[in-house]
Design an enzyme around this catalytic site. Structure first.
Site, short mmCIF file in Angstrom:
data_model
loop_
_atom_site.label_atom_id
_atom_site.label_comp_id
_atom_site.label_asym_id
_atom_site.label_seq_id
_atom_site.Cartn_x
_atom_site.Cartn_y
_atom_site.Cartn_z
N PHE A 173 0.85 -1.18 0.00
CA PHE A 173 0.00 0.00 0.00
C PHE A 173 0.89 1.25 0.00
CE2 PHE A 173 -2.79 3.11 2.12
CZ PHE A 173 -3.94 2.97 1.36
N ASP A 217 2.37 -6.28 7.43
CA ASP A 217 1.20 -5.41 7.55
C ASP A 217 -0.03 -6.29 7.28
OD1 ASP A 217 -0.91 -3.64 7.17
OD2 ASP A 217 0.42 -2.05 6.47
N TYR A 237 -10.26 -0.68 11.11
CA TYR A 237 -11.54 -0.18 10.57
C TYR A 237 -11.99 -0.97 9.35
CZ TYR A 237 -7.87 2.41 8.14
OH TYR A 237 -6.73 2.75 7.46
N LYS A 238 -11.13 -1.89 8.86
CA LYS A 238 -11.50 -2.69 7.68
C LYS A 238 -12.29 -3.91 8.15
CE LYS A 238 -7.78 -0.64 5.00
NZ LYS A 238 -6.33 -0.64 4.75
N ARG A 254 -13.24 -3.52 -6.76
CA ARG A 254 -13.04 -4.40 -5.60
C ARG A 254 -14.37 -4.72 -4.92
NH1 ARG A 254 -8.73 -2.20 -1.30
NH2 ARG A 254 -10.37 -0.65 -1.07
C1 LIG Z 1 -5.65 0.70 4.77
C2 LIG Z 1 -4.17 0.63 4.78
C3 LIG Z 1 -3.39 1.65 5.34
C4 LIG Z 1 -4.01 2.91 5.88
O1 LIG Z 1 -3.19 3.52 6.84
P1 LIG Z 1 -3.81 4.58 7.86
O2 LIG Z 1 -2.64 5.20 8.50
O3 LIG Z 1 -4.70 3.82 8.80
O4 LIG Z 1 -4.63 5.55 7.07
C5 LIG Z 1 -2.02 1.47 5.39
N1 LIG Z 1 -1.44 0.35 4.90
C6 LIG Z 1 -2.16 -0.63 4.34
C7 LIG Z 1 -1.48 -1.86 3.82
C8 LIG Z 1 -3.55 -0.51 4.24
O5 LIG Z 1 -4.26 -1.48 3.66
#
Ligand SMILES: *Cc1c(COP(=O)(O)O)cnc(C)c1O
Length: 390
Positions: free
Chosen positions: A110, A181, A206-207, A353
């Site tokens: 990400f 992660d 939150y996911k 998605r």
């Molecule tokens: C959703 C997501 C994030 C989001 O990071 P935030 O700091 O919570 O906004 C970061 N890394 C990955 C791999 C994600 O899927």
């Protein structure tokens, strides 16, 4: 015992295939928040920090998450955002391997994880290199020059999963620190964080975990390393004795050294309550249900929407809990779906998605969504002004 729709607020008529991005509201969260806001903040005021357990909440909620990701009690703490937790884990990993200069990641990661790494490496100014390779190359690129391997287990675009055991072992064999992660993994299928031997794991809540918009993130440190991990963000609540107000920082002798500042009690309470749903969920049953729903979705799409292609792995063993399709009209198609109460999302450049979340999605929802998608594709409804959303 799936689905558990009765536990969630799900608007009538809405088919929600976006729980991989923001999980729905568990019904018990609003009354719990009301009790904490009115009863604790309202009535107890400053005394809430100690009398209502607010101060211990990040570690308490960490233990709830530990059970979901296969980690030991006392090895996880919550707070901040995932981007911050990525930074903390990577900074600590680099301290553990001072003579190595390469951070290995992949192009499926990400962007925020990569951005945080870039910012950290630049500010350290010690000739670090962030090496980004193709996901299938990672395993072959791990050698004794690598300081840290930093990967997201399930790809946010395609859902492709890495083999956590295999890659963690390769890292260990080469003396590289492993950081996972779990943003798209925690709450999606069973995980064995302790068993894979990785040094660090991070994720958001939150996911799939349904903690609510902006819910705090989590970080895991392998228990034997907690006391030798150097915190880069040495805030007062990671101090061994925050209320001694000493001038010099001394890290807490536990995972709590990854705490930074004052926890967001209200947001943390929403998460704590949302995580109670998981106490009665069998992750293996959840995963089987996710696979069954995903397979059904894919086979219906392939039979009825020939212009769409599968972007996710076909093999469910290496696929997370979302299914991605591609279409040159992807963004317009997702808007047309949303206009008809089917919610998924779009990711550049052409990824559609669909989150498959068996806690509150069942086969009839999948079939109803495919009915709408088929209608949109075969009648080119994505091209009509009435399909624009909102
Ligand atoms: C959703 C997501 C994030 C989001 O990071 P935030 O700091 O919570 O906004 C970061 N890394 C990955 C791999 C994600 O899927």
């Amino acid at each position: 015992m799936l689905p558990r729709k009765e536990l969630f607020v799900l608007p009538e008529g809405l088919i929600y295939l976006n729980g991989n991005s923001l999980g729905p509201l568990p019904k018990s969260v609003a009354p719990r928040l009301d009790a904490v806001v009115s009863g604790e903040w309202g009535e107890r005021l400053i005394r809430g920090w100690f009398e209502c357990g607010w101060m211990e909440q990040p570690a308490r909620v960490g233990n709830q998450i530990a059970r979901i990701i296969g980690a030991q009690d006392g090895s996880v703490v919550t707070g901040d955002t995932l981007s911050i937790k990525v930074y903390q884990a990577l900074a600590a990993a680099l301290e553990m391997r001072p003579n190595r200069k390469i951070v290995l990641s992949d192009s499926g990661n990400f962007p925020s994880d990569l951005y945080m790494a870039q910012g950290l490496l630049t500010s350290l100014d010690r000739d670090y290199e962030l090496r980004i390779v193709a996901p299938e190359e990672v395993h072959h690129q791990i050698d004794a020059s690598i300081a840290a391997v930093m990967l997201t287990e399930a790809d946010y675009r395609t859902g492709r999963r890495h083999d956590m055991g295999l890659i963690s072992r390769a890292a260990q064999d080469s003396g590289a620190v492993m950081i996972w992660d779990l943003a798209h993994s925690a709450g999606a299928f069973p995980l064995d964080v302790a068993g894979c031997g990785c040094e660090f794991a991070v994720g958001c809540t939150y996911k799939f975990l349904n903690g609510g918009p902006g819910a705090p993130a989590f970080i895991y440190i392998r228990p034997d390393l907690a006391e030798q991990t150097v915190p880069a963000l040495s805030g007062w609540l990671g101090h061994e004795s925050p209320f001694a107000f000493e001038a010099k920082y001394r890290p807490a002798p536990s995972i709590e050294r990854m705490r930074v500042g004052t926890p967001p009690v209200i947001q943390m309470t929403a998460l704590e309550e949302a995580l109670r749903v998981w106490e009665s969920v069998d992750m293996h049953e959840l995963h089987s249900a996710s696979i069954a729903l995903s397979e059904r979705f894919i086979s219906e799409i392939e039979a009825r929407c020939p212009s769409l292609s599968l972007a996710s792995p076909r093999d469910p063993a290496v696929r997370g809990s979302h299914v991605s399709l591609t279409s040159e009209h992807g963004q317009a198609v997702m808007q047309a779906l949303a206009a008809r109460n089917v919610i998924g999302d779009f990711r550049e450049p052409d990824i559609m998605r669909f989150g498959i979340t068996p806690l509150y999605i069942e086969e009839k929802d999948i079939l109803a969504a495919v009915d709408v998608l088929e209608d949109i594709m075969s009648n080119r409804l994505w091209d009509s002004p009435a399909s624009k959303y909102p």
